[in-house]
Design an enzyme around this catalytic site. Sequence first.
Site, short mmCIF file in Angstrom:
data_model
loop_
_atom_site.label_atom_id
_atom_site.label_comp_id
_atom_site.label_asym_id
_atom_site.label_seq_id
_atom_site.Cartn_x
_atom_site.Cartn_y
_atom_site.Cartn_z
N LYS A 13 -0.21 19.08 -17.44
CA LYS A 13 0.56 19.25 -16.43
C LYS A 13 1.99 20.01 -16.50
O LYS A 13 2.38 20.70 -15.66
CB LYS A 13 0.72 17.78 -15.37
CG LYS A 13 -0.61 17.73 -15.15
CD LYS A 13 -0.69 16.67 -13.71
CE LYS A 13 -1.98 16.38 -13.29
NZ LYS A 13 -2.15 15.42 -12.17
N LYS A 20 -12.78 20.36 -16.24
CA LYS A 20 -13.26 19.45 -15.31
C LYS A 20 -13.06 20.14 -13.79
O LYS A 20 -12.16 20.98 -13.71
CB LYS A 20 -12.45 18.02 -15.27
CG LYS A 20 -11.16 18.12 -14.66
CD LYS A 20 -10.61 16.64 -14.47
CE LYS A 20 -9.40 16.84 -13.82
NZ LYS A 20 -8.70 15.49 -13.48
N LYS A 36 -9.14 18.87 -8.25
CA LYS A 36 -8.56 18.92 -6.80
C LYS A 36 -7.75 19.99 -6.76
O LYS A 36 -7.47 20.66 -5.80
CB LYS A 36 -7.90 17.65 -6.53
CG LYS A 36 -9.00 16.51 -6.15
CD LYS A 36 -8.08 15.53 -5.53
CE LYS A 36 -7.52 14.32 -6.81
NZ LYS A 36 -7.38 13.03 -6.30
P1 TYM Z 1 -7.49 11.45 -9.42
O1 TYM Z 1 -6.97 11.12 -8.20
O2 TYM Z 1 -7.21 12.65 -10.33
O3 TYM Z 1 -9.04 11.17 -9.74
C1 TYM Z 1 -9.58 10.01 -8.94
C2 TYM Z 1 -10.79 9.49 -9.85
O4 TYM Z 1 -11.63 10.57 -9.84
C3 TYM Z 1 -12.09 10.82 -11.15
N1 TYM Z 1 -12.49 12.46 -11.28
C4 TYM Z 1 -13.55 12.96 -11.83
N2 TYM Z 1 -14.55 12.30 -12.38
C5 TYM Z 1 -15.62 13.21 -12.92
N3 TYM Z 1 -15.49 14.39 -12.67
C6 TYM Z 1 -14.40 15.30 -12.19
N4 TYM Z 1 -14.25 16.45 -12.19
C7 TYM Z 1 -13.30 14.00 -11.91
N5 TYM Z 1 -12.12 14.62 -11.31
C8 TYM Z 1 -11.49 13.31 -10.94
C9 TYM Z 1 -10.64 10.47 -12.06
O5 TYM Z 1 -11.25 10.05 -13.31
C10 TYM Z 1 -10.27 9.19 -11.19
O6 TYM Z 1 -11.16 8.10 -11.53
N6 TYM Z 1 -4.20 8.31 -11.87
C11 TYM Z 1 -5.24 8.51 -10.98
C12 TYM Z 1 -5.21 7.53 -9.72
C13 TYM Z 1 -4.73 6.24 -10.16
C14 TYM Z 1 -5.65 5.16 -10.65
C15 TYM Z 1 -4.76 3.94 -10.57
C16 TYM Z 1 -6.86 4.98 -11.05
C17 TYM Z 1 -3.73 5.99 -9.94
N7 TYM Z 1 -3.51 4.45 -10.12
C18 TYM Z 1 -5.21 2.88 -11.05
C19 TYM Z 1 -7.24 3.70 -11.30
C20 TYM Z 1 -6.47 2.56 -11.46
C21 TYM Z 1 -5.67 9.73 -10.68
O7 TYM Z 1 -4.96 10.56 -10.68
O8 TYM Z 1 -7.08 10.08 -10.47
#
Ligand code: TYM
Length: 333
Positions: free
Chosen positions: A114, A196, A199
């Site tokens: 990032k 991947k 978003k």
């Molecule tokens: P984030 O918002 O980027 O993604 C949320 C969850 O979705 C999963 N994910 C995917 N899984 C499979 N294929 C994809 N293309 C894909 N894109 C996203 C991510 O692995 C994630 O599980 N930092 C985290 C949010 C967070 C969090 C936490 C998660 C903040 N605090 C505490 C668990 C525990 C994040 O940015 O996820």
Amino acid sequence: MKRILSGIKPTGSLNIGTYLGSLKNFVKLQDKMPDYEFFIFIADLHAITIYKDKQELRDKTKELAALYVACGLNPERVNLFIQSEIPAHSQMAYLLQCNSYVGELERMIQYKEKSKKQETGITVGLFTYPTLMASDILLYDAEFVPVGKDQKQHLELARDIAVRANNRYNNIFTIPNPLIAEVGAKINSLTDPTSKMDKSDDNDKSRINLLDSENIIRKRIKSAVTDSLGTVKYDPEKRPGVSNLMTIYNVITNTSFTDIEEKYDGMGYKEFKEDLGEIVFQELKPIQERYYKLVNSKELDDILDKGRERANQVASKKVFKFNDRIGLGRKRK
Ligand code: TYM
């Protein structure tokens, strides 16, 4: 009661990658693990590590809250809340920063990726992001954390921080374990199937958003990158495009890869893609219907109020206890 926790950032457009990799999994787990209390939240503090417009942030936060419920999270079963409404998250993040090292954070792959993309300066928040994520988890003593593959390294760091703090402060935290689905943990981009589905990808064609129209859903699948071999065979190394589409098919319908291969044996991509378009549309249609009923409802606000109350109870107690163990403030009588 033992606990499970996870969160999603309210940025960009919630797509089938996040849905199949995490949200759908939460829904399955809430029934499969009845002995656990669930905390699922909207990670809005994580969203502002890169500047966001105020109204957009509010809209995305509400959208994600409604989608959680529309996708099947049961508010009776799950404490659903907004991260920033629980002050203990930011408080704990600072305390954990004092138990983390710059070298550890510099090794985080997401930070490296990032920060490479950021042209206008990298915020301190983007750098310390994994310590905020560790706070989210450790505040609730979560035993399991369901995430996609891309969050594995952040989870490992949360464990390292917990072990370190436990050694210093008399076993204050539960050590969390990642729960990563065997398939679906990484759904790839429809235009570049080696990276991947994201978003924040500038290319809308790279993903299907949960709120996309029927026409767009079918179009995106139809134009998804495959290869020139024209056979439906699962081989993620050599044939990432068709294998990614097969993964989407598999996670939604529970059909094994061998059964998918047999079903489309002797046919080209056309039939397979047409069927997959229909499968994705049928999966998203009821979610969209529920979403539009919920998004501006009092019901949604009530769910978030209830979640906030319970989350606050648990988290504020924990941060207070940690302050005390560290020796901050006056000794508790
Ligand atoms: P984030 O918002 O980027 O993604 C949320 C969850 O979705 C999963 N994910 C995917 N899984 C499979 N294929 C994809 N293309 C894909 N894109 C996203 C991510 O692995 C994630 O599980 N930092 C985290 C949010 C967070 C969090 C936490 C998660 C903040 N605090 C505490 C668990 C525990 C994040 O940015 O996820």
